[in-house]
Design a protein around this motif. Structure first.
Motif, mmCIF file in Angstrom:
data_model
loop_
_atom_site.group_PDB
_atom_site.id
_atom_site.type_symbol
_atom_site.label_atom_id
_atom_site.label_comp_id
_atom_site.label_asym_id
_atom_site.label_seq_id
_atom_site.Cartn_x
_atom_site.Cartn_y
_atom_site.Cartn_z
ATOM 1 N N ALA A 73 -15.131 41.681 41.209
ATOM 2 C CA ALA A 73 -14.425 42.762 41.918
ATOM 3 C C ALA A 73 -14.543 42.581 43.580
ATOM 4 C CB ALA A 73 -14.691 44.143 41.418
ATOM 5 N N ARG A 74 -15.907 42.281 43.641
ATOM 6 C CA ARG A 74 -16.321 42.161 45.325
ATOM 7 C C ARG A 74 -15.895 40.918 45.752
ATOM 8 N NH1 ARG A 74 -15.378 43.265 49.242
ATOM 9 N NH2 ARG A 74 -16.692 43.332 51.168
ATOM 10 N N TYR A 75 -15.897 39.905 44.887
ATOM 11 C CA TYR A 75 -15.259 38.604 45.286
ATOM 12 C C TYR A 75 -13.857 38.436 45.612
ATOM 13 C CZ TYR A 75 -13.779 33.717 45.565
ATOM 14 O OH TYR A 75 -13.145 32.371 45.667
ATOM 15 N N TRP A 76 -12.998 39.166 44.775
ATOM 16 C CA TRP A 76 -11.445 39.402 45.241
ATOM 17 C C TRP A 76 -11.133 40.509 45.852
ATOM 18 C CZ3 TRP A 76 -8.939 35.429 44.370
ATOM 19 C CH2 TRP A 76 -9.408 34.320 43.635
ATOM 20 N N THR A 77 -12.102 41.297 46.231
ATOM 21 C CA THR A 77 -11.990 42.558 46.899
ATOM 22 C C THR A 77 -11.163 43.539 46.187
ATOM 23 O OG1 THR A 77 -12.537 41.408 49.209
ATOM 24 C CG2 THR A 77 -11.636 43.502 49.326
ATOM 25 N N TYR A 80 -9.520 48.474 43.011
ATOM 26 C CA TYR A 80 -9.470 49.418 41.807
ATOM 27 C C TYR A 80 -10.641 49.046 40.861
ATOM 28 C CZ TYR A 80 -7.916 51.381 37.438
ATOM 29 O OH TYR A 80 -8.016 52.003 36.251
ATOM 30 N N GLU A 81 -10.763 47.685 40.723
ATOM 31 C CA GLU A 81 -11.806 47.160 39.733
ATOM 32 C C GLU A 81 -13.131 47.627 40.188
ATOM 33 O OE1 GLU A 81 -11.540 45.538 36.579
ATOM 34 O OE2 GLU A 81 -9.338 46.389 36.995
ATOM 35 N N TRP A 82 -13.279 47.604 41.396
ATOM 36 C CA TRP A 82 -14.879 47.950 41.909
ATOM 37 C C TRP A 82 -14.900 49.492 41.556
ATOM 38 C CZ3 TRP A 82 -19.213 45.745 43.664
ATOM 39 C CH2 TRP A 82 -20.007 46.427 44.083
ATOM 40 N N TYR A 83 -13.907 50.337 42.071
ATOM 41 C CA TYR A 83 -13.940 51.901 41.745
ATOM 42 C C TYR A 83 -14.270 52.160 40.121
ATOM 43 C CZ TYR A 83 -12.261 56.512 40.941
ATOM 44 O OH TYR A 83 -12.019 58.037 40.967
ATOM 45 N N ALA A 84 -13.503 51.477 39.397
ATOM 46 C CA ALA A 84 -13.525 51.697 38.102
ATOM 47 C C ALA A 84 -14.761 51.373 37.371
ATOM 48 C CB ALA A 84 -12.447 50.950 37.204
ATOM 49 N N HIS A 85 -15.425 50.387 37.674
ATOM 50 C CA HIS A 85 -16.490 49.641 37.159
ATOM 51 C C HIS A 85 -17.803 50.118 37.718
ATOM 52 C CE1 HIS A 85 -14.556 47.350 33.878
ATOM 53 N NE2 HIS A 85 -13.431 47.451 34.626
ATOM 54 N N LYS A 86 -17.845 50.477 38.985
ATOM 55 C CA LYS A 86 -19.236 50.962 39.678
ATOM 56 C C LYS A 86 -19.769 52.131 38.758
ATOM 57 C CE LYS A 86 -21.172 53.134 43.856
ATOM 58 N NZ LYS A 86 -20.918 53.701 44.986
ATOM 59 N N LYS A 87 -18.778 52.970 38.250
ATOM 60 C CA LYS A 87 -19.388 54.179 37.552
ATOM 61 C C LYS A 87 -20.032 53.600 36.269
ATOM 62 C CE LYS A 87 -18.500 58.929 35.524
ATOM 63 N NZ LYS A 87 -19.479 58.555 34.522
ATOM 64 N N MET A 88 -19.181 52.824 35.673
ATOM 65 C CA MET A 88 -19.487 52.074 34.376
ATOM 66 C C MET A 88 -20.927 51.351 34.416
ATOM 67 S SD MET A 88 -16.085 50.761 32.839
ATOM 68 C CE MET A 88 -14.521 51.674 33.228
ATOM 69 N N ALA A 89 -21.052 50.718 35.604
ATOM 70 C CA ALA A 89 -22.392 49.938 35.825
ATOM 71 C C ALA A 89 -23.541 50.792 35.955
ATOM 72 C CB ALA A 89 -22.110 48.932 37.029
ATOM 73 N N ARG A 103 -21.675 45.239 46.776
ATOM 74 C CA ARG A 103 -20.853 45.748 47.872
ATOM 75 C C ARG A 103 -20.789 45.226 49.219
ATOM 76 N NH1 ARG A 103 -22.427 51.222 49.119
ATOM 77 N NH2 ARG A 103 -23.647 50.263 50.630
ATOM 78 N N ASP A 104 -22.027 45.014 49.834
ATOM 79 C CA ASP A 104 -22.533 44.626 51.132
ATOM 80 C C ASP A 104 -22.417 43.134 51.299
ATOM 81 O OD1 ASP A 104 -22.263 47.304 51.630
ATOM 82 O OD2 ASP A 104 -24.679 47.453 51.912
ATOM 83 N N ARG A 105 -22.195 42.525 50.289
ATOM 84 C CA ARG A 105 -22.192 41.011 50.372
ATOM 85 C C ARG A 105 -23.601 40.276 50.709
ATOM 86 N NH1 ARG A 105 -16.867 39.177 49.329
ATOM 87 N NH2 ARG A 105 -15.260 40.433 49.898
ATOM 88 N N HIS A 106 -24.645 41.079 50.289
ATOM 89 C CA HIS A 106 -25.933 40.664 50.356
ATOM 90 C C HIS A 106 -26.209 40.173 48.878
ATOM 91 C CE1 HIS A 106 -26.347 42.246 54.327
ATOM 92 N NE2 HIS A 106 -25.841 43.139 53.979
ATOM 93 N N VAL A 107 -27.298 39.390 48.885
ATOM 94 C CA VAL A 107 -28.022 38.731 47.675
ATOM 95 C C VAL A 107 -28.952 40.095 47.010
ATOM 96 C CG1 VAL A 107 -29.505 37.302 46.551
ATOM 97 C CG2 VAL A 107 -28.110 36.492 48.367
ATOM 98 N N PRO A 108 -28.747 40.533 45.896
ATOM 99 C CA PRO A 108 -29.578 41.629 45.211
ATOM 100 C C PRO A 108 -31.032 40.969 45.163
ATOM 101 C CG PRO A 108 -27.514 41.649 44.356
ATOM 102 C CD PRO A 108 -27.693 40.485 45.098
#
Length: 157
Positions: A73-77, A80-89, A103-108
């Motif tokens: 989701a982040r790669y493709w910006t 909707y996918e980010w919004y939907a899957h953040k809570k699931m994550a 989200r901030d494009r940093h290596v976790p």
């Protein structure tokens, strides 16, 4: 219950059947892409079943699956996918700091070597369109052949 993008006079029996299958599946609802795809019931039937499998039934489990989905989701910006899957994550137990880093494009920073592998594999496949052989071999070792293929399928879906 009927598809949002089709009026009662427009929906045929095949479209209604796939809509009902989607609504009664593991998602419990008909997601936006399927609402449009229902215009092609056979395509919707196949994509619904593939999506359900990739989302709920792979050997990766919810945490690794949601991690891969968020990287995608982040790669493709894909907001909707980010919004939907953040809570699931979060529900799957993914550390909020990892989510924020993606989200901030940093290596976790990862404590779990499998999660780190899924992140690196996902990034490599999206960014380079190829996974380096050592990383692929590591994925086979850690996730198994099945898990690696399912990860690739999830990333492409």
């Amino acid at each position: 219950m009927r598809p949002i993008f089709l009026s009662p006079g427009e929906i045929n029996a095949d479209q209604q059947a796939i809509f009902d299958e989607c609504a009664s599946g593991k998602r419990g609802r008909v997601t936006p892409p399927l609402r449009a795809w229902i215009h092609s019931p056979e395509m919707a039937r196949h994509t619904q079943r593939l999506g359900q499998f990739l989302r709920y039934d792979t050997s990766l489990g919810p945490l690794l699956s949601e991690l891969a989905i968020l990287v995608t989701a982040r790669y493709w910006t894909a907001q909707y996918e980010w919004y939907a899957h953040k809570k699931m994550a979060l529900d799957a137990g993914l550390d909020p700091a990892i989510i924020d880093a993606i989200r901030d494009r940093h290596v976790p920073d990862f404590d779990d070597p499998k999660a780190q592998l899924v992140y690196e594999f996902s990034e490599a496949l999206h960014e380079n369109k190829v996974v380096p052989r050592p990383l692929y071999d590591k994925a086979i070792e850690m996730l198994g052949r099945r898990g690696t293929i399912e990860l690739i399928g999830l990333l492409g879906y």
